[in-house]
Design a protein around this motif. Structure first.
Motif, PDB file in Angstrom:
ATOM      1  N   MET A   1       0.841  -1.194   0.000  1.00 47.40           N
ATOM      2  CA  MET A   1       0.000   0.000   0.000  1.00 47.40           C
ATOM      3  C   MET A   1       0.876   1.244   0.000  1.00 47.40           C
ATOM      4  O   MET A   1       1.314   1.717   1.031  1.00 47.40           O
ATOM      5  N   THR A   2       1.194   1.739  -1.131  1.00 43.13           N
ATOM      6  CA  THR A   2       2.022   2.940  -1.196  1.00 43.13           C
ATOM      7  C   THR A   2       1.143   4.144  -1.470  1.00 43.13           C
ATOM      8  O   THR A   2       0.364   4.167  -2.408  1.00 43.13           O
ATOM      9  N   THR A   3       1.294   5.131  -0.611  1.00 38.29           N
ATOM     10  CA  THR A   3       0.439   6.295  -0.765  1.00 38.29           C
ATOM     11  C   THR A   3       1.227   7.532  -0.435  1.00 38.29           C
ATOM     12  O   THR A   3       2.107   7.525   0.408  1.00 38.29           O
ATOM     13  N   ALA A   4       0.924   8.626  -1.099  1.00 35.07           N
ATOM     14  CA  ALA A   4       1.509   9.908  -0.744  1.00 35.07           C
ATOM     15  C   ALA A   4       0.471  10.959  -1.052  1.00 35.07           C
ATOM     16  O   ALA A   4       0.164  11.213  -2.199  1.00 35.07           O
ATOM     17  N   LEU A   5      -0.083  11.539  -0.020  1.00 31.27           N
ATOM     18  CA  LEU A   5      -1.077  12.564  -0.255  1.00 31.27           C
ATOM     19  C   LEU A   5      -0.374  13.889  -0.415  1.00 31.27           C
ATOM     20  O   LEU A   5       0.320  14.336   0.477  1.00 31.27           O
TER      21      LEU A   5
ATOM     22  N   VAL B   1     -11.809   8.944  17.348  1.00 35.97           N
ATOM     23  CA  VAL B   1     -10.489   9.574  17.173  1.00 35.97           C
ATOM     24  C   VAL B   1     -10.030   9.381  15.723  1.00 35.97           C
ATOM     25  O   VAL B   1      -9.550  10.301  15.063  1.00 35.97           O
TER      26      VAL B   1
ATOM     27  N   ASP C   1      -6.143   0.670  -2.056  1.00 29.68           N
ATOM     28  CA  ASP C   1      -5.702   1.992  -1.572  1.00 29.68           C
ATOM     29  C   ASP C   1      -6.453   3.131  -2.270  1.00 29.68           C
ATOM     30  O   ASP C   1      -5.932   4.237  -2.392  1.00 29.68           O
TER      31      ASP C   1
ATOM     32  N   THR D   1      -9.654  12.455  12.989  1.00 32.36           N
ATOM     33  CA  THR D   1      -8.313  12.702  12.452  1.00 32.36           C
ATOM     34  C   THR D   1      -8.311  12.554  10.935  1.00 32.36           C
ATOM     35  O   THR D   1      -7.719  13.367  10.216  1.00 32.36           O
TER      36      THR D   1
ATOM     37  N   ALA E   1      -6.831   7.173   9.116  1.00 35.72           N
ATOM     38  CA  ALA E   1      -5.550   7.664   9.630  1.00 35.72           C
ATOM     39  C   ALA E   1      -4.825   6.584  10.425  1.00 35.72           C
ATOM     40  O   ALA E   1      -3.598   6.471  10.356  1.00 35.72           O
ATOM     41  N   PHE E   2      -5.565   5.775  11.188  1.00 29.80           N
ATOM     42  CA  PHE E   2      -4.944   4.729  12.005  1.00 29.80           C
ATOM     43  C   PHE E   2      -5.599   3.385  11.689  1.00 29.80           C
ATOM     44  O   PHE E   2      -6.512   2.953  12.397  1.00 29.80           O
TER      45      PHE E   2
ATOM     46  N   ALA F   1       7.031   7.443   0.842  1.00 31.46           N
ATOM     47  CA  ALA F   1       5.829   6.976   0.177  1.00 31.46           C
ATOM     48  C   ALA F   1       5.200   5.777   0.862  1.00 31.46           C
ATOM     49  O   ALA F   1       4.272   5.194   0.351  1.00 31.46           O
TER      50      ALA F   1
ATOM     51  N   PRO G   1      -6.435   7.247   1.158  1.00 32.50           N
ATOM     52  CA  PRO G   1      -6.192   5.829   0.845  1.00 32.50           C
ATOM     53  C   PRO G   1      -6.804   4.905   1.882  1.00 32.50           C
ATOM     54  O   PRO G   1      -7.136   3.765   1.588  1.00 32.50           O
TER      55      PRO G   1
ATOM     56  N   ASN H   1       2.362  10.586  10.748  1.00 33.83           N
ATOM     57  CA  ASN H   1       2.178  12.029  10.797  1.00 33.83           C
ATOM     58  C   ASN H   1       0.938  12.452  11.552  1.00 33.83           C
ATOM     59  O   ASN H   1       0.855  13.560  12.030  1.00 33.83           O
ATOM     60  N   HIS H   2      -0.056  11.563  11.596  1.00 33.18           N
ATOM     61  CA  HIS H   2      -1.319  11.965  12.187  1.00 33.18           C
ATOM     62  C   HIS H   2      -1.402  11.616  13.661  1.00 33.18           C
ATOM     63  O   HIS H   2      -2.359  11.970  14.308  1.00 33.18           O
ATOM     64  N   SER H   3      -0.369  10.919  14.183  1.00 32.26           N
ATOM     65  CA  SER H   3      -0.563  10.375  15.529  1.00 32.26           C
ATOM     66  C   SER H   3      -0.699  11.484  16.573  1.00 32.26           C
ATOM     67  O   SER H   3      -1.467  11.336  17.514  1.00 32.26           O
TER      68      SER H   3
ATOM     69  N   THR I   1      -2.032  14.498  16.121  1.00 28.63           N
ATOM     70  CA  THR I   1      -3.416  15.001  15.989  1.00 28.63           C
ATOM     71  C   THR I   1      -4.371  14.071  16.701  1.00 28.63           C
ATOM     72  O   THR I   1      -5.212  14.500  17.496  1.00 28.63           O
ATOM     73  N   GLY I   2      -4.246  12.775  16.412  1.00 30.18           N
ATOM     74  CA  GLY I   2      -5.128  11.797  17.029  1.00 30.18           C
ATOM     75  C   GLY I   2      -5.003  11.811  18.537  1.00 30.18           C
ATOM     76  O   GLY I   2      -6.004  11.741  19.256  1.00 30.18           O
TER      77      GLY I   2
ATOM     78  N   GLU J   1       2.815   3.277   6.354  1.00 27.64           N
ATOM     79  CA  GLU J   1       3.012   3.372   7.792  1.00 27.64           C
ATOM     80  C   GLU J   1       3.572   4.730   8.188  1.00 27.64           C
ATOM     81  O   GLU J   1       3.091   5.348   9.121  1.00 27.64           O
TER      82      GLU J   1
ATOM     83  N   HIS K   1       1.032   7.410   8.090  1.00 24.79           N
ATOM     84  CA  HIS K   1       0.108   7.412   9.223  1.00 24.79           C
ATOM     85  C   HIS K   1       0.748   8.019  10.459  1.00 24.79           C
ATOM     86  O   HIS K   1       0.089   8.640  11.259  1.00 24.79           O
TER      87      HIS K   1
ATOM     88  N   VAL L   1      -4.576  10.994  -6.507  1.00 25.75           N
ATOM     89  CA  VAL L   1      -5.739  11.642  -5.897  1.00 25.75           C
ATOM     90  C   VAL L   1      -6.098  12.862  -6.734  1.00 25.75           C
ATOM     91  O   VAL L   1      -5.262  13.733  -6.954  1.00 25.75           O
TER      92      VAL L   1
ATOM     93  N   ARG M   1      -7.274  15.617   8.570  1.00 22.85           N
ATOM     94  CA  ARG M   1      -5.919  15.593   8.019  1.00 22.85           C
ATOM     95  C   ARG M   1      -5.771  15.003   6.622  1.00 22.85           C
ATOM     96  O   ARG M   1      -4.742  15.168   5.986  1.00 22.85           O
TER      97      ARG M   1
ATOM     98  N   GLY N   1      -4.853   5.696  -4.566  1.00 22.77           N
ATOM     99  CA  GLY N   1      -3.408   5.492  -4.541  1.00 22.77           C
ATOM    100  C   GLY N   1      -2.698   6.818  -4.632  1.00 22.77           C
ATOM    101  O   GLY N   1      -2.972   7.738  -3.861  1.00 22.77           O
ATOM    102  N   GLU N   2      -1.792   6.936  -5.608  1.00 25.70           N
ATOM    103  CA  GLU N   2      -1.035   8.187  -5.729  1.00 25.70           C
ATOM    104  C   GLU N   2      -1.694   9.168  -6.682  1.00 25.70           C
ATOM    105  O   GLU N   2      -1.164  10.240  -6.946  1.00 25.70           O
TER     106      GLU N   2
END
Lengths: 202, 557
Positions: free
Chosen positions: A1-5, B177, B517, B181, B105-106, A15, B102, A23-25, A27-28, A18, A21, B523, B185, B520-521
């Protein structure tokens, strides 16, 4: 699962899912703390309501609470908020060993607080089931103590993590989150101290 | 991002993933929905027993003590094991796809939150088999009834009930939560808050309420558990405690909980009415903001559940006013939906029918809600069937119908197959007639003075009770075409295209079912507000290219 928003600030650097994710910890965690504060709010308002409406607040044979030892504990916990703040500053300046020393000091102050709490509990003449006075006292101090213990545990984990090479390369939110949690525990204690030990007259 | 490329129809992963600790929000969403309907059947069976008992004035079907356990468990299962999980299922499916994320968040926390549901569900069901039977103090679990443990066993039905509710709270907080999030985000580029679909607005509002309200209930429930098993006296007057304090804790959460349930359904209405009316949502900004006004007001109305509990008169007046004020933001929404429908090209598909029926029932429930907010009326009908009727109009008549609308509408997207229209319309007809036949008679019954939670009653109440029971059995039957439809269309329904309803939204720019996902990339960048029906304005950059690629991919498959 490669993602980059593209929308997230550090999204271009790496990319892997994990890391994204990670980055959001913070905030959470902040959202969680806001929610957690409501439990204390509920306990505090319940305490105030029960105390103001009770006919016999203190159980028979109990004169009130001794406040000197808890005051010392308060000073210890408040100063530990200062040491953890300094530890974060030192870490930001790149002094990893300075960070570890102050971090360990904070842990020691937290542990001392727990010790002081245990000594106080063992010397009391009333128990959890001694009416609503005993119930609320042990509920509030116990639930807060549980948070202090959690904080010390989190700090231990963060201290261990600081020895893992390359651990901070992608930014470190665990230290920030733990420090935030510690300040939270500190503020809760100050309110608790005022409610239970300062506001003794019924 | 000039041309969207999707991995050419990857082989469908094995169905066993639904039984594993999977972290994909789309899998978790379906897990939530399927598990919640399993518990829905159990809760529904209990409802059938209740209505079977009430079809005659005498207590002849079940023992009175058993009856107490049955209505307690019916309410608890339907709320904590059906409606909350099913809505969390929708959140899991819709939030990431609607905002172009994707996943959540968690993802691992998400999976843990889900797997807690069957665990506390199992605990709650297990309480049927402990000595003394399940909890019998109603779904409110008020002390002093709920702190009695006459048999003295450590494991009692009430203790299991409290443990299950506490675990449900933990699971919901984890979920909340995560949802908040994710929405804050992880939105697609260009999707500012005021370009977000209303469903996400309402989910954000509802989950904020969970975060604020649930800890209070958890705190109150912990104190109740201590009173029950440890002998403390938080709620025992003989030890200086106050049973009304529990009512404050309970309703501080459990009134907003109704908004947690109904807000996402408002979101579903706001999504679906534009699609099936071919018009933009009327007053988008006001509909979005009204959700947060409902959150703010919803937190200061809880005492209206306690008007007869001996609260001060000034509190009664204050909370009467705040409760009535809730009608304003809700009215704004109803007005906006009517404005959307007005002179639209209506398509009466199954999801649209469920929305219209749900809206009708909701307006009815809103009117009885205003009646109940008034202190004198409330004290008069307190603890009667009027309250039960009002509540079931909101929850079954509006919320569950909205959930069915959502399931029929998004089924093609996430399953990849079309549900059958004929069975769907039959399901709608049985549900709408059944719900009204079941819950409408409860209002005259309540006004006549029939108390709730009784298994025998005066024969003068018989006529309306027979009607209500017939309606309930019709509702029981209505589930058959639904289950038949879901199973058969999942197995062999016609393949769905990426956008079978001609809807506008990021989720409809994904293949059906979406890849793991999502985008994916790739978006897409959002360039306009949602619901641009009939305006010809594209939602995202290069929309035509994305849609062409999707159509081409479908043609090749």
């Amino acid at each position: 699962m490669t993602t980059a928003l593209p929308s997230s600030p550090q999204g271009h650097g790496h990319a892997h899912g994990e890391a994204e994710h990670e980055n959001h910890s913070l905030t959470g965690f902040i959202i969680f703390l806001c929610s957690e504060s409501v439990i204390f709010l509920a306990f505090f308002s319940g305490f105030a309501l029960l105390k103001t409406s009770a006919i016999n607040w203190l159980p028979a044979g109990v004169e009130g609470l001794e406040w000197r030892m808890p005051l010392l504990n308060t000073v210890v916990l408040v100063s530990s908020s200062g040491t953890i703040w300094l530890a974060e500053i030192l870490k930001a300046r790149g002094s990893l060993w300075g960070f570890r020393v102050l971090w360990l000091l904070t842990m020691a102050l937290g542990a001392y607080f727990l010790y002081g709490q245990a000594v106080e509990w063992s010397g009391l003449s009333f128990g959890f089931t001694s009416g609503v006075f005993g119930g609320t006292f042990y509920l509030l101090t116990g639930f807060h103590g549980l948070h202090v213990a959690t904080g010390v545990l989190l700090m231990t984990l963060m201290l261990i993590k600081s020895f893992i090479p390359g651990n901070y390369d992608r930014g470190e939110q665990g230290v920030q989150a733990t420090s935030l949690f510690w300040h939270f525990v500190d503020v809760i204690w100050i309110i608790l101290f005022v409610l239970i030990y300062v506001w003794q007259r019924h | 991002m000039t041309s969207a490329t999707f991995p050419a129809s990857e082989p469908q992963p094995s169905w066993t993933r639904y039984f594993s600790f999977n972290t994909d929000a789309k899998v978790i969403g379906i897990q939530y929905i399927v598990v919640s309907f399993f518990f829905f059947l159990i809760g529904g069976l209990l409802a059938m027993i209740i209505r079977g008992e009430l079809i005659t004035p005498e207590a002849d079907l079940v023992d009175r003590t058993v009856y107490n356990g049955i209505y307690t468990m019916h309410g608890t299962i339907m709320l904590f094991l059906f409606i909350f999980p099913v809505l969390n299922g929708l959140n899991n499916l819709l939030i990431p796809t609607m905002i172009g994320a994707p996943d959540m968040a968690f993802p691992r926390l998400n999976a843990v939150a889900f797997w807690l549901v069957p665990i506390f569900g199992g605990l709650l069901i297990a309480s049927f088999f402990v000595p003394g039977g399940p909890a019998y103090s109603g779904w409110w679990s008020y002390p002093p009834v709920s702190i009695q443990n006459p048999l003295g066993h450590l494991v009692s039905g009430q203790g299991l009930w409290l443990t299950a509710v506490a675990l449900s709270g933990v699971s919901s907080i984890m979920g909340a939560v995560n949802f908040v999030t994710t929405i804050i985000r992880m939105r697609a580029p260009g999707m500012g808050l005021f370009r977000m679909p209303v469903f996400c607005w309402t989910a954000l509002a509802a989950q904020s309420l969970q975060l604020i309200g649930l800890p209070a209930l958890t705190g109150g429930a912990v104190m109740l558990l201590f009173d029950l098993v440890a002998g403390t006296s938080f709620y025992r007057p003989e030890g200086g405690g106050d049973p009304v304090l529990y009512q404050h804790f309970f309703w501080f959460y459990s009134h907003p909980a109704v908004y947690v349930i109904i807000l996402p359904v408002f979101g579903v209405f706001s999504e679906l009415f534009p699609v099936y009316s071919r018009k933009p949502l009327f007053g988008y900004v006001y509909v979005a903001l009204a959700s947060f006004i409902i959150v703010g007001l919803g937190l200061v109305v809880w005492v209206h559940h306690m008007f007869p509990s001996g609260v001060a008169q000034w509190m009664r007046n204050l909370f009467m006013v705040t409760t009535m004020l809730i009608a304003v933001p809700t009215g704004v929404k109803v007005f906006a939906w009517l404005g959307t429908l007005w002179r639209g090209k209506l398509r009466l598909t199954t999801p649209m029918l469920f929305c219209l029926g749900g809206l009708f029932n909701f307006v009815f429930a809103g009117i009885t809600g205003i009646m109940l907010a008034t202190v004198p009326v409330d004290i008069h009908v307190s603890n009667t069937y009027f309250v039960v009727g009002h509540f079931h109009y909101v929850i079954y008549g509006a919320a569950v119908m909205g959930v069915f609308a959502a399931i029929y509408h998004w089924f093609p997207k996430f399953i990849g197959r079309m549900p059958y229209e004929g069975l769907g319309k039959l399901h709608f007809l049985l549900t709408f007639v059944g719900a009204n036949l079941n819950f409408l008679p409860m209002h005259p019954l309540g006004l006549m003075g029939m108390p709730r939670r009784v298994s025998s009653y005066d024969p003068e109440f018989a006529f309306w009770n027979v009607m209500a029971s017939l309606g309930a059995f019709l509702l029981g039957v209505s589930i058959i075409p639904f289950l038949l439809n879901m199973v058969s269309s999942w197995v062999r329904g016609p393949k769905a295209t990426h956008n079978p309803w001609n809807a506008i939204g990021l989720e409809w720019l994904l293949p059906s079912p979406p890849p793991e996902d999502n985008f994916g990339e790739h978006v897409p960048t959002v360039i306009s507000r949602p619901y641009g029906y009939g305006t010809g304005e594209p939602l995202v950059e290069n929309q035509e290219a994305i849609e062409r690629a999707l159509t081409l991919q479908e043609a090749r498959a």
